[in-house]
Design a protein around this motif. Sequence first.
Motif, PDB file in Angstrom:
ATOM      1  N   MET A   1      -6.656 -10.272 -41.437  1.00 30.77           N
ATOM      2  CA  MET A   1      -6.019 -10.557 -41.022  1.00 30.77           C
ATOM      3  C   MET A   1      -4.610  -9.531 -40.866  1.00 30.77           C
ATOM      4  O   MET A   1      -3.520  -9.432 -40.915  1.00 30.77           O
ATOM      5  CB  MET A   1      -5.640 -11.911 -41.581  1.00 30.77           C
ATOM      6  N   GLY A   2      -5.199  -8.685 -42.089  1.00 32.39           N
ATOM      7  CA  GLY A   2      -4.478  -7.578 -42.221  1.00 32.39           C
ATOM      8  C   GLY A   2      -2.994  -6.935 -41.111  1.00 32.39           C
ATOM      9  O   GLY A   2      -2.366  -6.613 -40.946  1.00 32.39           O
ATOM     10  N   LEU A   3      -4.338  -6.286 -40.230  1.00 32.80           N
ATOM     11  CA  LEU A   3      -4.171  -5.995 -39.190  1.00 32.80           C
ATOM     12  C   LEU A   3      -2.818  -6.264 -38.312  1.00 32.80           C
ATOM     13  O   LEU A   3      -2.415  -5.635 -37.351  1.00 32.80           O
ATOM     14  CB  LEU A   3      -4.776  -5.016 -38.365  1.00 32.80           C
ATOM     15  N   ILE A   4      -3.713  -7.726 -37.905  1.00 36.75           N
ATOM     16  CA  ILE A   4      -2.544  -8.568 -37.344  1.00 36.75           C
ATOM     17  C   ILE A   4      -1.452  -9.119 -37.707  1.00 36.75           C
ATOM     18  O   ILE A   4      -0.673  -9.109 -36.659  1.00 36.75           O
ATOM     19  CB  ILE A   4      -3.592 -10.683 -37.388  1.00 36.75           C
ATOM     20  N   GLY A  45      -3.312 -12.438 -45.531  1.00 34.63           N
ATOM     21  CA  GLY A  45      -4.493 -11.590 -45.486  1.00 34.63           C
ATOM     22  C   GLY A  45      -4.041 -11.155 -47.217  1.00 34.63           C
ATOM     23  O   GLY A  45      -5.154 -10.466 -48.267  1.00 34.63           O
ATOM     24  N   ILE A  46      -3.595 -10.903 -47.928  1.00 36.49           N
ATOM     25  CA  ILE A  46      -3.189 -10.593 -49.094  1.00 36.49           C
ATOM     26  C   ILE A  46      -4.289 -11.015 -49.605  1.00 36.49           C
ATOM     27  O   ILE A  46      -4.493 -11.056 -50.711  1.00 36.49           O
ATOM     28  CB  ILE A  46      -2.127  -9.905 -49.795  1.00 36.49           C
ATOM     29  N   LEU A  47      -4.036 -12.932 -49.916  1.00 34.95           N
ATOM     30  CA  LEU A  47      -5.030 -14.038 -50.500  1.00 34.95           C
ATOM     31  C   LEU A  47      -6.667 -13.063 -50.564  1.00 34.95           C
ATOM     32  O   LEU A  47      -6.955 -13.799 -50.719  1.00 34.95           O
ATOM     33  CB  LEU A  47      -3.974 -14.540 -50.390  1.00 34.95           C
ATOM     34  N   PHE A  48      -6.161 -13.306 -49.565  1.00 37.44           N
ATOM     35  CA  PHE A  48      -8.368 -13.430 -48.781  1.00 37.44           C
ATOM     36  C   PHE A  48      -8.670 -11.729 -49.143  1.00 37.44           C
ATOM     37  O   PHE A  48     -10.142 -12.237 -48.511  1.00 37.44           O
ATOM     38  CB  PHE A  48      -8.381 -14.080 -47.664  1.00 37.44           C
ATOM     39  N   SER A  49      -8.118 -10.482 -49.167  1.00 39.04           N
ATOM     40  CA  SER A  49      -8.873  -9.706 -48.833  1.00 39.04           C
ATOM     41  C   SER A  49      -8.859  -8.744 -50.535  1.00 39.04           C
ATOM     42  O   SER A  49      -8.071  -9.260 -51.220  1.00 39.04           O
ATOM     43  CB  SER A  49      -7.777  -9.094 -48.218  1.00 39.04           C
ATOM     44  N   SER A  50     -10.254  -7.689 -49.903  1.00 39.73           N
ATOM     45  CA  SER A  50     -10.261  -7.422 -51.575  1.00 39.73           C
ATOM     46  C   SER A  50      -8.523  -6.732 -52.019  1.00 39.73           C
ATOM     47  O   SER A  50      -8.128  -5.849 -51.459  1.00 39.73           O
ATOM     48  CB  SER A  50     -11.323  -6.262 -51.883  1.00 39.73           C
ATOM     49  N   PRO A  51      -8.950  -5.941 -53.038  1.00 43.38           N
ATOM     50  CA  PRO A  51      -8.015  -5.548 -53.810  1.00 43.38           C
ATOM     51  C   PRO A  51      -8.016  -3.514 -53.032  1.00 43.38           C
ATOM     52  O   PRO A  51      -6.231  -3.791 -53.016  1.00 43.38           O
ATOM     53  CB  PRO A  51      -8.052  -5.330 -54.995  1.00 43.38           C
ATOM     54  N   ALA A  57      -2.165  -5.643 -45.235  1.00 43.82           N
ATOM     55  CA  ALA A  57      -1.537  -7.206 -44.790  1.00 43.82           C
ATOM     56  C   ALA A  57      -0.174  -6.625 -45.918  1.00 43.82           C
ATOM     57  O   ALA A  57       0.832  -7.619 -45.131  1.00 43.82           O
ATOM     58  CB  ALA A  57      -2.025  -7.731 -45.946  1.00 43.82           C
ATOM     59  N   LYS A  58       0.349  -6.139 -46.867  1.00 44.88           N
ATOM     60  CA  LYS A  58       1.722  -5.772 -47.711  1.00 44.88           C
ATOM     61  C   LYS A  58       2.246  -5.043 -45.944  1.00 44.88           C
ATOM     62  O   LYS A  58       3.552  -5.584 -46.720  1.00 44.88           O
ATOM     63  CB  LYS A  58       1.303  -4.579 -49.145  1.00 44.88           C
ATOM     64  N   THR A  59       2.112  -4.263 -45.696  1.00 46.49           N
ATOM     65  CA  THR A  59       3.118  -3.714 -44.694  1.00 46.49           C
ATOM     66  C   THR A  59       3.484  -4.766 -44.339  1.00 46.49           C
ATOM     67  O   THR A  59       4.935  -4.954 -43.920  1.00 46.49           O
ATOM     68  CB  THR A  59       2.125  -1.774 -44.157  1.00 46.49           C
ATOM     69  N   GLY A  60       2.630  -5.455 -43.231  1.00 46.47           N
ATOM     70  CA  GLY A  60       3.326  -6.484 -42.402  1.00 46.47           C
ATOM     71  C   GLY A  60       4.022  -7.456 -42.733  1.00 46.47           C
ATOM     72  O   GLY A  60       4.760  -7.599 -42.667  1.00 46.47           O
ATOM     73  N   LEU A  61       3.634  -7.380 -44.718  1.00 46.59           N
ATOM     74  CA  LEU A  61       4.930  -8.748 -45.341  1.00 46.59           C
ATOM     75  C   LEU A  61       6.162  -8.121 -44.989  1.00 46.59           C
ATOM     76  O   LEU A  61       6.928  -8.852 -44.743  1.00 46.59           O
ATOM     77  CB  LEU A  61       3.670  -8.976 -46.118  1.00 46.59           C
ATOM     78  N   VAL A  62       6.179  -6.337 -45.888  1.00 47.63           N
ATOM     79  CA  VAL A  62       6.856  -6.189 -45.940  1.00 47.63           C
ATOM     80  C   VAL A  62       7.788  -6.324 -44.501  1.00 47.63           C
ATOM     81  O   VAL A  62       9.449  -6.114 -44.325  1.00 47.63           O
ATOM     82  CB  VAL A  62       7.391  -4.390 -46.047  1.00 47.63           C
ATOM     83  N   LEU A  63       7.573  -5.617 -43.379  1.00 43.84           N
ATOM     84  CA  LEU A  63       7.983  -5.547 -41.566  1.00 43.84           C
ATOM     85  C   LEU A  63       8.616  -7.293 -41.807  1.00 43.84           C
ATOM     86  O   LEU A  63       9.543  -6.731 -40.978  1.00 43.84           O
ATOM     87  CB  LEU A  63       7.486  -5.056 -40.665  1.00 43.84           C
TER      88      LEU A  63
END
Length: 82
Positions: A1-4, A45-51, A57-63
């Motif tokens: 989900m992070g890449l998406i 993606g942040i919720l379901f991925s490992s730390p 996912a964080k970069t996608g959230l910021v963008l």
Amino acid sequence: MGLISLLWGIVAMICMVVALIPLLGWSNWFLIPFAAVGAIIAALGILFSSPGNRGRAKTGLVLNGIVILVGIVRLGIGGGVI
């Protein structure tokens, strides 16, 4: 989900640059919900991925967050309100 979410944020950012052109501010009405969906995907993606794998996912959230804020400001100053 992070890449998406990262790709979604990049597409939203490109569309935001186009929406900054005069007389195209109305496209922010479509861009804000589009970026909101991307932000939701990033949050999942942040919720379901490992730390260790949360960077994309964080970069996608910021963008997507930047796109939402710029779209709201652009509409607020009258650059798309009909």
